[in-house]
Design an enzyme around this catalytic site. Structure first.
Site, short mmCIF file in Angstrom:
data_model
loop_
_atom_site.label_atom_id
_atom_site.label_comp_id
_atom_site.label_asym_id
_atom_site.label_seq_id
_atom_site.Cartn_x
_atom_site.Cartn_y
_atom_site.Cartn_z
N GLN A 145 75.38 -54.74 22.55
CA GLN A 145 76.39 -55.17 21.58
C GLN A 145 77.48 -55.97 22.28
OE1 GLN A 145 77.10 -52.42 18.34
NE2 GLN A 145 79.29 -52.82 18.44
N CYS A 146 78.55 -55.34 22.70
CA CYS A 146 79.67 -56.07 23.28
C CYS A 146 79.32 -56.69 24.63
CB CYS A 146 80.89 -55.18 23.38
SG CYS A 146 81.47 -54.64 21.75
N CYS A 147 78.51 -56.02 25.43
CA CYS A 147 78.14 -56.57 26.74
C CYS A 147 77.24 -57.79 26.58
CB CYS A 147 77.47 -55.50 27.60
SG CYS A 147 78.57 -54.13 28.04
N THR B 231 79.12 -60.76 24.95
CA THR B 231 80.02 -61.40 25.90
C THR B 231 79.24 -62.27 26.88
OG1 THR B 231 81.64 -59.61 25.71
CG2 THR B 231 81.76 -60.99 27.69
#
Length: 199
Positions: A117-119, A122
């Protein structure tokens, strides 16, 4: 001037208070990230800390509740930026790109929660912005991913019993497949930290 930045994404208590943390693949994520931080500091690399916030929601990511803080054992130095984001990736709602540009950063090393998700998000955005991206899979953590039709209030036991649920191991493998050679270079903590694998 350093050209590499370690980005530590959402390694925060918000995740540890959620029921699904019992099934996380790397409960020692703070130790894994800590090794990267120590190595980055020793090389003079920039370390950037990112925390996810959802103000006004009343959930574990609402700063007013008190869980939006780094997991115990992780401590930024005074010269290390701590950014707060409200989007999945660490760029859109922060000044991360400006910060990296000012510091002359060309390479970012990605670690944190959650892997897919966020990793991952990004990493993709960073690649599109022109950075060389290193994705340290074993310094990311995630939990079982339920099928999208699973009710939001399903228990962890129900999620784990559902054959459609993706295990953390499958999630990490799929994330590596889609990032490698397109958006990022996949590395391990040992490779990035320059330490030998413990015997």
């Amino acid at each position: 001037m350093t050209q590499t930045a370690l980005i530590v994404i959402d390694v925060q208590e918000s995740f540890r208070v959620r029921p699904n943390w019992r099934a996380v693949n790397h409960p020692d994520i703070a130790d894994r990230v800590g090794r990267l931080v120590q190595a980055a500091r020793s090389r003079g690399d920039l370390v950037v800390w990112v925390l996810h916030t959802e103000p006004g929601t009343g959930n574990a990511f609402d700063p007013a509740i008190g869980h939006v803080r780094l997991i115990e054992g992780l401590e930024p130095r005074e010269d290390e930026p701590v950014l707060r984001k409200t989007a999945h990736n660490a760029f859109t709602t922060t000044n991360l790109q400006q910060l990296l540009t000012q510091q002359g950063i060309r390479e970012v090393v990605i670690s944190g929660i959650r892997t897919e998700q966020c990793c991952e998000t990004t990493a993709r955005v960073a690649a599109d912005l022109g950075y060389d991206v290193v994705f340290v899979s074993d310094a990311t953590a995630t939990t079982p991913l339920p099928h999208w039709t699973t009710p939001a209030d399903a228990t962890l036991e129900a999620i784990l019993a559902d054959p459609r649920t993706l295990s953390p191991e499958v999630i990490v493998e799929r994330t590596e497949y889609v990032l490698a050679g397109r958006f990022a270079t996949i590395r391990t903590v040992d490779e990035v930290a320059g330490l030998a694998v413990a015997s």
